[in-house]
Write a protein that holds these residues in place. Sequence first.
Motif, PDB file in Angstrom:
ATOM      1  N   GLY A  54       4.343 -25.422  69.267  1.00 52.63           N
ATOM      2  CA  GLY A  54       3.980 -24.695  68.059  1.00 52.63           C
ATOM      3  C   GLY A  54       4.843 -25.071  66.864  1.00 52.63           C
ATOM      4  O   GLY A  54       4.343 -25.257  65.763  1.00 52.63           O
ATOM      5  N   ARG A  55       6.137 -25.202  67.079  1.00 55.51           N
ATOM      6  CA  ARG A  55       7.007 -25.491  65.935  1.00 55.51           C
ATOM      7  C   ARG A  55       6.721 -26.882  65.357  1.00 55.51           C
ATOM      8  O   ARG A  55       6.880 -27.111  64.164  1.00 55.51           O
ATOM      9  CB  ARG A  55       8.481 -25.352  66.312  1.00 55.51           C
ATOM     10  CG  ARG A  55       8.928 -26.342  67.342  1.00 55.51           C
ATOM     11  CD  ARG A  55      10.418 -26.238  67.578  1.00 55.51           C
ATOM     12  NE  ARG A  55      10.814 -27.375  68.406  1.00 55.51           N
ATOM     13  CZ  ARG A  55      12.044 -27.804  68.540  1.00 55.51           C
ATOM     14  NH1 ARG A  55      13.011 -27.199  67.917  1.00 55.51           N
ATOM     15  NH2 ARG A  55      12.310 -28.828  69.298  1.00 55.51           N
ATOM     16  N   ASP A  56       6.301 -27.818  66.215  1.00 55.44           N
ATOM     17  CA  ASP A  56       5.933 -29.145  65.716  1.00 55.44           C
ATOM     18  C   ASP A  56       4.661 -29.072  64.890  1.00 55.44           C
ATOM     19  O   ASP A  56       4.512 -29.758  63.888  1.00 55.44           O
ATOM     20  CB  ASP A  56       5.740 -30.123  66.882  1.00 55.44           C
ATOM     21  CG  ASP A  56       7.056 -30.471  67.572  1.00 55.44           C
ATOM     22  OD1 ASP A  56       8.109 -30.358  66.908  1.00 55.44           O
ATOM     23  OD2 ASP A  56       7.027 -30.844  68.747  1.00 55.44           O
ATOM     24  N   VAL A  57       3.723 -28.226  65.354  1.00 57.03           N
ATOM     25  CA  VAL A  57       2.472 -28.052  64.609  1.00 57.03           C
ATOM     26  C   VAL A  57       2.766 -27.494  63.220  1.00 57.03           C
ATOM     27  O   VAL A  57       2.247 -27.972  62.214  1.00 57.03           O
ATOM     28  CB  VAL A  57       1.521 -27.093  65.356  1.00 57.03           C
ATOM     29  CG1 VAL A  57       0.258 -26.845  64.538  1.00 57.03           C
ATOM     30  CG2 VAL A  57       1.171 -27.651  66.728  1.00 57.03           C
ATOM     31  N   LEU A  58       3.646 -26.477  63.169  1.00 56.21           N
ATOM     32  CA  LEU A  58       3.963 -25.852  61.885  1.00 56.21           C
ATOM     33  C   LEU A  58       4.620 -26.866  60.945  1.00 56.21           C
ATOM     34  O   LEU A  58       4.263 -26.963  59.775  1.00 56.21           O
ATOM     35  CB  LEU A  58       4.881 -24.641  62.107  1.00 56.21           C
ATOM     36  CG  LEU A  58       4.199 -23.474  62.847  1.00 56.21           C
ATOM     37  CD1 LEU A  58       5.211 -22.416  63.235  1.00 56.21           C
ATOM     38  CD2 LEU A  58       3.084 -22.877  62.007  1.00 56.21           C
ATOM     39  N   ALA A  59       5.559 -27.639  61.472  1.00 52.91           N
ATOM     40  CA  ALA A  59       6.231 -28.637  60.637  1.00 52.91           C
ATOM     41  C   ALA A  59       5.232 -29.688  60.168  1.00 52.91           C
ATOM     42  O   ALA A  59       5.210 -30.082  59.007  1.00 52.91           O
ATOM     43  CB  ALA A  59       7.366 -29.296  61.415  1.00 52.91           C
ATOM     44  N   PHE A  60       4.357 -30.100  61.086  1.00 51.14           N
ATOM     45  CA  PHE A  60       3.395 -31.148  60.755  1.00 51.14           C
ATOM     46  C   PHE A  60       2.400 -30.671  59.710  1.00 51.14           C
ATOM     47  O   PHE A  60       2.120 -31.368  58.734  1.00 51.14           O
ATOM     48  CB  PHE A  60       2.659 -31.594  62.017  1.00 51.14           C
ATOM     49  CG  PHE A  60       1.695 -32.723  61.795  1.00 51.14           C
ATOM     50  CD1 PHE A  60       2.149 -34.031  61.690  1.00 51.14           C
ATOM     51  CD2 PHE A  60       0.331 -32.485  61.706  1.00 51.14           C
ATOM     52  CE1 PHE A  60       1.268 -35.081  61.485  1.00 51.14           C
ATOM     53  CE2 PHE A  60      -0.569 -33.523  61.502  1.00 51.14           C
ATOM     54  CZ  PHE A  60      -0.096 -34.821  61.389  1.00 51.14           C
ATOM     55  N   MET A  61       1.882 -29.474  59.895  1.00 55.05           N
ATOM     56  CA  MET A  61       0.870 -28.989  58.959  1.00 55.05           C
ATOM     57  C   MET A  61       1.481 -28.673  57.603  1.00 55.05           C
ATOM     58  O   MET A  61       0.866 -28.871  56.569  1.00 55.05           O
ATOM     59  CB  MET A  61       0.120 -27.793  59.548  1.00 55.05           C
ATOM     60  CG  MET A  61      -0.768 -28.266  60.688  1.00 55.05           C
ATOM     61  SD  MET A  61      -1.819 -26.999  61.423  1.00 55.05           S
ATOM     62  CE  MET A  61      -3.102 -26.805  60.201  1.00 55.05           C
ATOM     63  N   ASN A  62       2.724 -28.227  57.608  1.00 53.62           N
ATOM     64  CA  ASN A  62       3.451 -28.017  56.365  1.00 53.62           C
ATOM     65  C   ASN A  62       3.614 -29.352  55.623  1.00 53.62           C
ATOM     66  O   ASN A  62       3.394 -29.446  54.421  1.00 53.62           O
ATOM     67  CB  ASN A  62       4.814 -27.410  56.705  1.00 53.62           C
ATOM     68  CG  ASN A  62       5.572 -27.018  55.464  1.00 53.62           C
ATOM     69  OD1 ASN A  62       4.969 -26.702  54.452  1.00 53.62           O
ATOM     70  ND2 ASN A  62       6.890 -27.068  55.542  1.00 53.62           N
ATOM     71  N   ALA A  63       3.944 -30.378  56.377  1.00 52.61           N
ATOM     72  CA  ALA A  63       4.095 -31.708  55.795  1.00 52.61           C
ATOM     73  C   ALA A  63       2.775 -32.205  55.214  1.00 52.61           C
ATOM     74  O   ALA A  63       2.735 -32.792  54.142  1.00 52.61           O
ATOM     75  CB  ALA A  63       4.606 -32.683  56.855  1.00 52.61           C
ATOM     76  N   GLU A  64       1.688 -31.947  55.926  1.00 49.56           N
ATOM     77  CA  GLU A  64       0.371 -32.360  55.443  1.00 49.56           C
ATOM     78  C   GLU A  64       0.039 -31.673  54.125  1.00 49.56           C
ATOM     79  O   GLU A  64      -0.515 -32.285  53.218  1.00 49.56           O
ATOM     80  CB  GLU A  64      -0.705 -32.000  56.475  1.00 49.56           C
ATOM     81  CG  GLU A  64      -0.643 -32.838  57.724  1.00 49.56           C
ATOM     82  CD  GLU A  64      -1.293 -34.188  57.524  1.00 49.56           C
ATOM     83  OE1 GLU A  64      -2.529 -34.233  57.354  1.00 49.56           O
ATOM     84  OE2 GLU A  64      -0.576 -35.193  57.503  1.00 49.56           O
ATOM     85  N   THR A  65       0.379 -30.403  54.029  1.00 46.91           N
ATOM     86  CA  THR A  65       0.128 -29.663  52.794  1.00 46.91           C
ATOM     87  C   THR A  65       0.933 -30.264  51.648  1.00 46.91           C
ATOM     88  O   THR A  65       0.412 -30.496  50.559  1.00 46.91           O
ATOM     89  CB  THR A  65       0.535 -28.187  52.979  1.00 46.91           C
ATOM     90  OG1 THR A  65      -0.170 -27.684  54.096  1.00 46.91           O
ATOM     91  CG2 THR A  65       0.175 -27.359  51.759  1.00 46.91           C
ATOM     92  N   ASN A  66       2.202 -30.548  51.906  1.00 53.74           N
ATOM     93  CA  ASN A  66       3.045 -31.138  50.879  1.00 53.74           C
ATOM     94  C   ASN A  66       2.540 -32.501  50.446  1.00 53.74           C
ATOM     95  O   ASN A  66       2.616 -32.866  49.290  1.00 53.74           O
ATOM     96  CB  ASN A  66       4.484 -31.288  51.392  1.00 53.74           C
ATOM     97  CG  ASN A  66       5.143 -29.936  51.546  1.00 53.74           C
ATOM     98  OD1 ASN A  66       4.678 -28.957  50.979  1.00 53.74           O
ATOM     99  ND2 ASN A  66       6.213 -29.890  52.317  1.00 53.74           N
TER     100      ASN A  66
END
Length: 142
Positions: A54-66
């Motif tokens: 889950g924490r990787d998903v959150l970091a990844f999706m946050n990165a995608e948004t940025n």
Amino acid sequence: MRRRKISAARVKKHRAYTVEELAETTGAVEATVRTWVKRGLPALTAQRPMLILGRDVLAFMNAETNRRRRPIQLGEFFCFRCKESRKPALGIADYVPLSRSHGRLVALCDTCERECSRMVSIRNLPNWHAFCEIGGSYEGND
Ligand SMILES: [Zn+2]
């Protein structure tokens, strides 16, 4: 490209997800989740079915948004020779700590191989794992 409502809002940091579960949780189709993994979302592939933290998903999706918002995207450096944002050569960057909270990420431009760098806060470093391998004095994920 068809736009679906994809959100990390229901993703739990401390859970591990199969591709199917993650698709259901985020509203993405399974093929999209597999694309994320190909693009750098870390997955535990040693086991079947593979698991995604889950924490990787959150970091990844946050990165995608940025990535969509910023002129110089996460995972990229501004190359002063090319005058363009570039990706790190070989997907490798080194972290050089400047203080306890921030440092410099240094990489070679993937086009001209000139050294590029940018400041990063240590809190943002986990997001960079989606884009490059980080070496140097940086240790651990937390
Ligand atoms: Zn360059």
